[in-house]
Design a protein around this motif. Structure first.
Motif, PDB file in Angstrom:
ATOM      1  N   THR A 339      61.451 -15.956  15.873  1.00  0.00           N
ATOM      2  CA  THR A 339      60.783 -17.249  15.618  1.00  0.00           C
ATOM      3  C   THR A 339      60.164 -18.098  16.505  1.00  0.00           C
ATOM      4  O   THR A 339      59.089 -18.499  16.566  1.00  0.00           O
ATOM      5  CB  THR A 339      61.955 -18.053  14.765  1.00  0.00           C
ATOM      6  N   VAL A 340      60.908 -18.324  17.561  1.00  0.00           N
ATOM      7  CA  VAL A 340      60.380 -18.978  18.850  1.00  0.00           C
ATOM      8  C   VAL A 340      59.261 -18.282  19.499  1.00  0.00           C
ATOM      9  O   VAL A 340      58.408 -18.906  20.213  1.00  0.00           O
ATOM     10  CB  VAL A 340      61.535 -19.675  19.791  1.00  0.00           C
ATOM     11  N   ALA A 341      59.363 -17.019  19.555  1.00  0.00           N
ATOM     12  CA  ALA A 341      58.355 -16.421  20.242  1.00  0.00           C
ATOM     13  C   ALA A 341      57.085 -16.316  19.464  1.00  0.00           C
ATOM     14  O   ALA A 341      55.825 -16.666  20.161  1.00  0.00           O
ATOM     15  CB  ALA A 341      58.610 -14.654  20.064  1.00  0.00           C
ATOM     16  N   GLN A 342      57.130 -16.534  18.182  1.00  0.00           N
ATOM     17  CA  GLN A 342      55.732 -16.693  17.306  1.00  0.00           C
ATOM     18  C   GLN A 342      55.500 -18.335  17.384  1.00  0.00           C
ATOM     19  O   GLN A 342      54.358 -18.657  17.417  1.00  0.00           O
ATOM     20  CB  GLN A 342      56.058 -16.238  15.566  1.00  0.00           C
ATOM     21  N   GLU A 343      56.527 -19.037  16.873  1.00  0.00           N
ATOM     22  CA  GLU A 343      56.045 -20.605  16.814  1.00  0.00           C
ATOM     23  C   GLU A 343      55.588 -21.239  18.441  1.00  0.00           C
ATOM     24  O   GLU A 343      54.800 -22.085  18.255  1.00  0.00           O
ATOM     25  CB  GLU A 343      57.604 -21.349  16.370  1.00  0.00           C
ATOM     26  N   TYR A 344      56.481 -20.805  19.321  1.00  0.00           N
ATOM     27  CA  TYR A 344      56.209 -21.630  20.632  1.00  0.00           C
ATOM     28  C   TYR A 344      55.555 -20.730  21.836  1.00  0.00           C
ATOM     29  O   TYR A 344      54.722 -21.034  22.287  1.00  0.00           O
ATOM     30  CB  TYR A 344      57.691 -21.688  21.087  1.00  0.00           C
ATOM     31  N   LEU A 345      56.112 -19.444  21.908  1.00  0.00           N
ATOM     32  CA  LEU A 345      55.540 -18.746  23.183  1.00  0.00           C
ATOM     33  C   LEU A 345      54.088 -18.427  23.034  1.00  0.00           C
ATOM     34  O   LEU A 345      53.299 -18.416  23.701  1.00  0.00           O
ATOM     35  CB  LEU A 345      56.496 -17.547  23.298  1.00  0.00           C
ATOM     36  N   GLN A 346      53.788 -18.022  21.704  1.00  0.00           N
ATOM     37  CA  GLN A 346      52.419 -17.475  21.429  1.00  0.00           C
ATOM     38  C   GLN A 346      51.601 -18.785  21.288  1.00  0.00           C
ATOM     39  O   GLN A 346      50.329 -18.706  21.907  1.00  0.00           O
ATOM     40  CB  GLN A 346      52.204 -16.722  19.963  1.00  0.00           C
ATOM     41  N   MET A 390      59.793 -24.829  29.074  1.00  0.00           N
ATOM     42  CA  MET A 390      60.703 -23.894  27.878  1.00  0.00           C
ATOM     43  C   MET A 390      61.891 -24.288  27.397  1.00  0.00           C
ATOM     44  O   MET A 390      62.878 -23.962  26.880  1.00  0.00           O
ATOM     45  CB  MET A 390      61.003 -22.705  28.734  1.00  0.00           C
ATOM     46  N   ILE A 391      62.168 -25.819  27.704  1.00  0.00           N
ATOM     47  CA  ILE A 391      63.756 -26.380  27.276  1.00  0.00           C
ATOM     48  C   ILE A 391      63.396 -26.613  25.658  1.00  0.00           C
ATOM     49  O   ILE A 391      64.422 -26.088  24.966  1.00  0.00           O
ATOM     50  CB  ILE A 391      63.903 -27.884  27.890  1.00  0.00           C
ATOM     51  N   GLU A 392      62.336 -26.925  25.336  1.00  0.00           N
ATOM     52  CA  GLU A 392      62.053 -27.243  23.859  1.00  0.00           C
ATOM     53  C   GLU A 392      62.438 -25.773  23.201  1.00  0.00           C
ATOM     54  O   GLU A 392      62.970 -25.875  22.094  1.00  0.00           O
ATOM     55  CB  GLU A 392      60.561 -27.626  23.503  1.00  0.00           C
ATOM     56  N   GLY A 393      61.868 -24.932  23.686  1.00  0.00           N
ATOM     57  CA  GLY A 393      61.897 -23.513  22.991  1.00  0.00           C
ATOM     58  C   GLY A 393      63.289 -23.111  22.940  1.00  0.00           C
ATOM     59  O   GLY A 393      63.828 -22.527  21.876  1.00  0.00           O
ATOM     60  N   ILE A 394      63.858 -23.144  23.923  1.00  0.00           N
ATOM     61  CA  ILE A 394      65.240 -22.580  23.869  1.00  0.00           C
ATOM     62  C   ILE A 394      66.381 -23.442  22.988  1.00  0.00           C
ATOM     63  O   ILE A 394      67.061 -22.864  22.311  1.00  0.00           O
ATOM     64  CB  ILE A 394      66.025 -22.483  25.288  1.00  0.00           C
TER      65      ILE A 394
END
Ligand SMILES: Cc1cc2nc3c(=O)[nH]c(=O)nc-3n(C[C@H](O)[C@H](O)[C@H](O)COP(=O)(O)OP(=O)(O)OC[C@H]3O[C@@H](n4cnc5c(N)ncnc54)[C@H](O)[C@@H]3O)c2cc1C
Length: 401
Positions: A339-346, A390-394
């Motif tokens: 989910t975070v790879a799609q929503e955030y990292l990308q 990257m604090i928000e993502g984790i």
């Protein structure tokens, strides 16, 4: 834990080593199967973000990383013609993390540190020149065939985790797709010992330009005396020989910072750039983490960090499942990390690239004004830096149940 609980890991990159060390510390037997005869030391990840430093701190590794790396307390966003647009002080993050900075340390040095620590664990083996060729699974475990210098060999384990990079053989053996796109552009990385610091550059700089943006970082380098890396866009269709040609390389670096005489260019490397995420991170007893699960452009320095977060997350779940917990935990791993790879990292990395190469001058100026406004207002700056650090993502990943 018994031998039938052994976890097989494909790939001795930073993600494979991080997973192995976390498992070894928990008493889970594991084997790394690495195709190459050495740990790759080409210039890729160099930036370690605060949540990653926190995770490694919990297992006692961060102090060693800090001894070998450079602490980045601020970074700059620049325009090639206008100069500094915003100088971001990472110290603002001190309310949120014990590590309110970035650490510059090359990814292969993380591998070396973990490889050395693993020597203290007899139940964890690192087998170089063991390339994973094919994989099968049944109700009891996984069977992995590898190609080794002395011929084909078969390994058996409870689970197999593909930490074998963007072209992952493990992912290809799973019933998943690797959706996304590849840019029609490559990234050229030039390394030089020339000291840009004397001209006011931070240790990390993003330099926007509609024709030729660049990014500039300082890492310790092989002799630990400091090496600057300059990243430029490069034509995907051009022959690498032409891209690496000395006069062209000189023209590019001189173009963004003119000096008397030539730059001493120590390395030249070229990378394809993709934005892709696997449609699932789990297929029965097969799992993926790191670049095998998601790849993105390196602007923002997030890909490896994200993969390391996968490894910490998955190590905990593997231990619990091997101790008797439900395999549903692997689906939770998939939900949290994918989910975070799609929503955030990308989203974040695509946005970083779009902003640095913005060709519309009105949109570019609006973006610069936004950065200036964020930097001038602590109420805006803290959430902004929490996103880029990257604090928000984790936190988002950990909130998923
Ligand atoms: C120019 C550039 C700069 C970057 N900068 C940053 C940064 O600052 N911060 C950041 O977070 N990320 C950055 N990245 C991304 C980062 O390099 C990757 O995300 C990281 O290498 C992923 O680690 P990994 O362990 O998943 O995969 P890899 O590092 O690719 O390791 C995979 C390993 O698997 C092995 N392998 C492959 N196939 C097989 C097989 N069939 N059997 C056995 N072994 C196999 C390979 O030999 C390799 O050792 C950058 C990338 C580039 C290109």
């Amino acid at each position: 834990m018994s031998e039938k609980n052994r976890v097989l890991i494909a790939g001795a990159g930073p993600v494979g080593f991080t997973l192995a060390y976390n498992l070894a510390r928990r008493g889970v037997p594991c084997t790394i199967l690495e195709g190459s005869d050495r740990i790759f030391d080409d210039p890729r990840a160099g930036t370690i973000h605060p949540p990653t430093l926190e995770m490694f701190d919990e297992i006692g590794v961060t102090p060693t990383m800090m001894e070998r790396g450079y602490k980045v307390t601020h970074y700059q966003y620049r325009d090639r013609k206008q100069g500094v647009i915003a100088d971001f002080e990472l110290g603002v993050l001190e309310s949120e993390t014990k590590f309110p900075f970035r650490l510059m340390l090359e990814q292969h040095k993380i591998c070396y540190i973990l490889r050395d620590l693993l020597k203290g664990y007899a139940d964890c083996e690192v087998l170089m020149q063991h390339r994973v060729m094919d994989v099968a699974q049944d109700s009891d475990g996984v069977t992995v065939n590898v190609e080794a210098p002395d011929g084909r060999k078969t390994f058996r384990g409870a689970y197999l985790v593909g930490c074998d990079g963007g072209r992952s053989a493990v992912r290809k053996s799973m019933d998943v797709t690797f959706d996304g796109f590849t840019y029609e552009e490559r990234f050229l990385v030039l390394s030089t010992r020339y000291d840009f610091g004397q001209f006011g550059y931070a240790l990390t700089n993003y330099i926007a330009d509609p024709q030729e943006w660049c990014a500039l970082f300082k890492v310790p380098g092989q002799d630990e005396k400091g090496m600057w890396r300059v990243v430029f866009p490069a034509d995907a269709k051009a022959d690498p020989k032409d891209i690496f040609e000395e006069s062209l390389v000189q023209r590019r670096v001189q173009g963004f910072h003119k000096i008397e005489g030539d730059y001493d260019i120590v390395h030249r490397n070229l990378y394809d750039v993709h934005q892709r995420v696997a449609s699932r991170y789990r297929d029965g007893r097969l799992l993926v983490a790191g670049d095998a699960a998601h790849i993105n452009n390196p602007l923002g320095g997030m890909g490896m960090n994200f993969g390391l977060h996968d490894a910490f997350n998955l190590a905990d779940k593997l231990e619990r499942v091997l101790d008797g917990a439900s395999e549903d935990l692997f689906d939770l791993y998939d939900r949290q990390r994918r989910t975070v790879a799609q929503e955030y990292l990308q989203r974040q990395t695509i946005e970083n690239k779009r902003n640095i190469e913005q060709k519309d001058s009105v949109a570019q100026e609006a973006f610069y004004n936004e950065l200036r406004a964020i930097n001038a207002d602590k109420g805006k700056l803290l959430p902004y830096l929490m996103r880029v650090a990257m604090i928000e993502g984790i936190r988002r990943a950990n909130s998923i149940v």
